[in-house]
Design an enzyme around this catalytic site. Structure first.
Site, short mmCIF file in Angstrom:
data_model
loop_
_atom_site.label_atom_id
_atom_site.label_comp_id
_atom_site.label_asym_id
_atom_site.label_seq_id
_atom_site.Cartn_x
_atom_site.Cartn_y
_atom_site.Cartn_z
N SER A 20 -1.33 -1.46 0.21
CA SER A 20 -2.15 -2.46 -0.41
C SER A 20 -1.03 -3.80 -1.00
O SER A 20 -1.13 -4.86 -0.89
CB SER A 20 -3.11 -2.06 -1.27
OG SER A 20 -3.76 -2.95 -1.81
N ASP A 26 -6.46 -6.43 3.37
CA ASP A 26 -6.50 -5.84 2.25
C ASP A 26 -7.63 -6.15 1.18
O ASP A 26 -7.97 -5.38 0.15
CB ASP A 26 -4.97 -5.89 1.56
CG ASP A 26 -4.94 -5.41 0.14
OD1 ASP A 26 -4.87 -4.09 0.02
OD2 ASP A 26 -4.93 -6.03 -1.02
N LYS A 71 0.71 -7.43 0.76
CA LYS A 71 0.57 -8.90 0.08
C LYS A 71 1.86 -9.30 -0.32
O LYS A 71 2.28 -10.68 -0.14
CB LYS A 71 -0.14 -8.59 -1.15
CG LYS A 71 -1.85 -8.52 -0.84
CD LYS A 71 -2.58 -8.24 -2.01
CE LYS A 71 -2.42 -6.76 -2.50
NZ LYS A 71 -3.34 -6.28 -3.40
N HIS A 105 6.19 -7.26 -8.97
CA HIS A 105 4.72 -6.70 -8.95
C HIS A 105 4.70 -5.37 -9.94
O HIS A 105 5.34 -4.53 -10.09
CB HIS A 105 4.29 -5.97 -7.64
CG HIS A 105 2.92 -5.71 -7.73
ND1 HIS A 105 1.81 -6.59 -7.50
CD2 HIS A 105 2.49 -4.61 -7.84
CE1 HIS A 105 0.77 -6.02 -7.49
NE2 HIS A 105 0.95 -4.77 -7.69
N ARG A 159 -12.67 0.00 -1.52
CA ARG A 159 -12.06 1.31 -2.38
C ARG A 159 -12.28 1.34 -3.62
O ARG A 159 -12.64 2.40 -4.36
CB ARG A 159 -10.36 1.23 -2.31
CG ARG A 159 -10.05 1.65 -1.02
CD ARG A 159 -8.42 1.16 -0.73
NE ARG A 159 -7.71 1.73 -1.83
CZ ARG A 159 -6.52 1.22 -2.28
NH1 ARG A 159 -5.95 -0.06 -1.89
NH2 ARG A 159 -5.85 1.83 -3.37
#
Ligand code: URA
Length: 426
Positions: free
Chosen positions: A186, A164, A190, A85, A171
């Site tokens: 967050s 999320d 995931k 990620h 947000r």
């Protein structure tokens, strides 16, 4: 009647208190179900941004977000699963060559990706510039492709961490994205819900990243590495430079083209360096430390897997990609060296050209983007191309040109070029 109220939870954090496990479980669940209003969650998010969270609070918040939805079971995949990620940057197309590369070396990569918002591009938007390619897969299709090809890049289904999904959208419009506890929970909720066995985080630092300082990026990376470990996901992080765009291409089709160059054994040196650095980390985390990703790039195995991955999702890897109607090439007006190409300004320029979206529902242009002819450290002579802007419509060019011109600085002497990989945490 619940034992909790939103106002009490907000007051606790506003007054720098520590939320109890019960408060956290309740507020995340009640917000997901619509029982806590957006304005209440906005106030809580702002209190968290201003006053922070303890490590146990972040761990509980993350667990509550995971529990808000389904958890994928990847135990039917015979190869070790490992994902990557990135916290997001400009020209960050690394997922495209990296996913098939790691699969070609024996890993299975379940890459659930997102779309771009603002100045950073989205992996799905880039891949959608390939004719026929489909981002939405059912859970069964996702698992079958992971088993058969070893590589999947697709949209996260709505069942994964729905808390999320809702909170991130909130947000985004309330100035509360940049809170380390909220970013860490967050991302990790995931990734943990996705079921991967190992995870490598590319935490970006610099003008084009969320985290502008190494100290903040380090704190975010440590928080996420701890969260991964606590949930049984082997997690490591690299802090990498995002003061300048990655590679030469920033946009959608242009980034696919550059990724394919890397898979063909070429491509810009920095894109190759980061792809290999992350591949080595992923393979080690997956328990495949002897695999040689450089060899898999050189001998075409990674390219073969890319083609299979694109085809499995309906795409034609040989189809020509969209080209722009308008191309504006900007030439150097002085001799010297490129001292700076500011990632943020180039990201905004590509966005103004149509490569990114201002609102979630906006379409993106496949052909729009910026191509850098020179990168920091390159010598340049008067009249040589510095960069080019591509767009579908001429009226997109002037505002993009103003941004990109601000981004590029030429100096008389060669600059110090910062290292790409700054630090490893894990
Ligand atoms: N990416 C995410 O998924 N969440 C954040 O909060 C920031 C970046």
């Amino acid at each position: 009647m619940s034992a909790f109220t939103a106002v009490d939870v907000i007051r606790t954090k506003r007054d720098r208190g520590v939320l109890t496990d019960g408060q956290i479980d309740w507020v995340v669940d009640a917000y997901t179900k619509g029982l806590v209003a957006d304005e209440q969650m906005s106030a809580l998010a702002m209190a968290i941004l201003l006053n922070g969270m303890t490590a146990p609070e972040i761990a509980r918040w993350t667990a509550a977000m995971i529990a808000s939805g389904e958890r994928l079971d990847l135990s039917g995949v015979s190869r070790p699963t490992v994902d990557k990620h990135s916290t997001g940057g400009v020209g960050d197309k690394i997922t495209l060559p990296l996913t098939p590369l790691v699969a070609a070396c024996g890993g299975a990569v379940p890459q659930l990706s997102g779309r771009g918002l603002g100045h950073t591009g989205g992996t799905l938007d880039k891949l959608e510039s390939i004719p026929g390619w489909r981002a939405a897969l059912s859970n069964d299709e996702f698992l079958a492709q992971l088993r058969d090809v070893g590589a999947v890049i697709c949209a996260a289904g709505s069942g994964l961490a729905p808390a999320d999904r809702k909170l991130y959208a909130l947000r985004d419009v309330t100035g509360t994205v940049e809170a380390i506890p909220l970013i860490a929970s967050s991302i990790m909720s995931k990734k943990i819900a996705e079921g991967t066995g190992a995870l490598v985080l590319d935490v970006k630092v610099g003008s084009g990243a969320f985290m502008k300082s190494v100290a903040d990026a380090r704190e975010l990376a440590r928080t996420m590495v701890e969260l991964g470990g606590a949930h049984g996901v082997r997690t490591v992080a690299l802090l990498t430079d995002m003061s300048t765009p990655l590679g030469r291409a920033v946009g959608n089709a242009v980034e696919v083209t550059e990724s394919v160059e890397v898979l063909a054994g070429g491509g810009p040196a920095d894109v190759v360096e980061l792809t290999l650095a992350l591949a080595r980390e992923m393979l080690a985390a997956a328990g495949l430390p002897d695999a040689d990703p450089a060899a898999a790039l050189a001998d075409g195995r990674a390219m073969d897997t890319w083609r299979a991955m694109v085809r499995a999702q309906g795409g034609d890897p040989d189809a020509p990609l969209a080209t722009a109607n308008e191309v504006e090439v900007v030439l150097a007006d002085t001799d010297g060296y490129v001292a700076e190409v500011d990632a943020y300004a180039i990201g905004v320029s590509a966005w103004r050209l149509g490569a990114g979206r201002a609102r979630k529902e906006d379409p993106v242009s496949a052909a729009a983007g910026v191509v850098l002819h020179k990168r920091p450290g390159d010598p340049v002579r008067v009249g040589e191309p510095l960069f080019e802007l591509r767009a579908d419509h001429a009226q997109r060019i002037p505002a993009a040109l103003a941004e990109a011109s601000r981004a590029v600085r030429v100096s008389a002497t060669p600059p110090q070029v910062a290292p790409l990989v700054i630090e490893r945490i894990g």
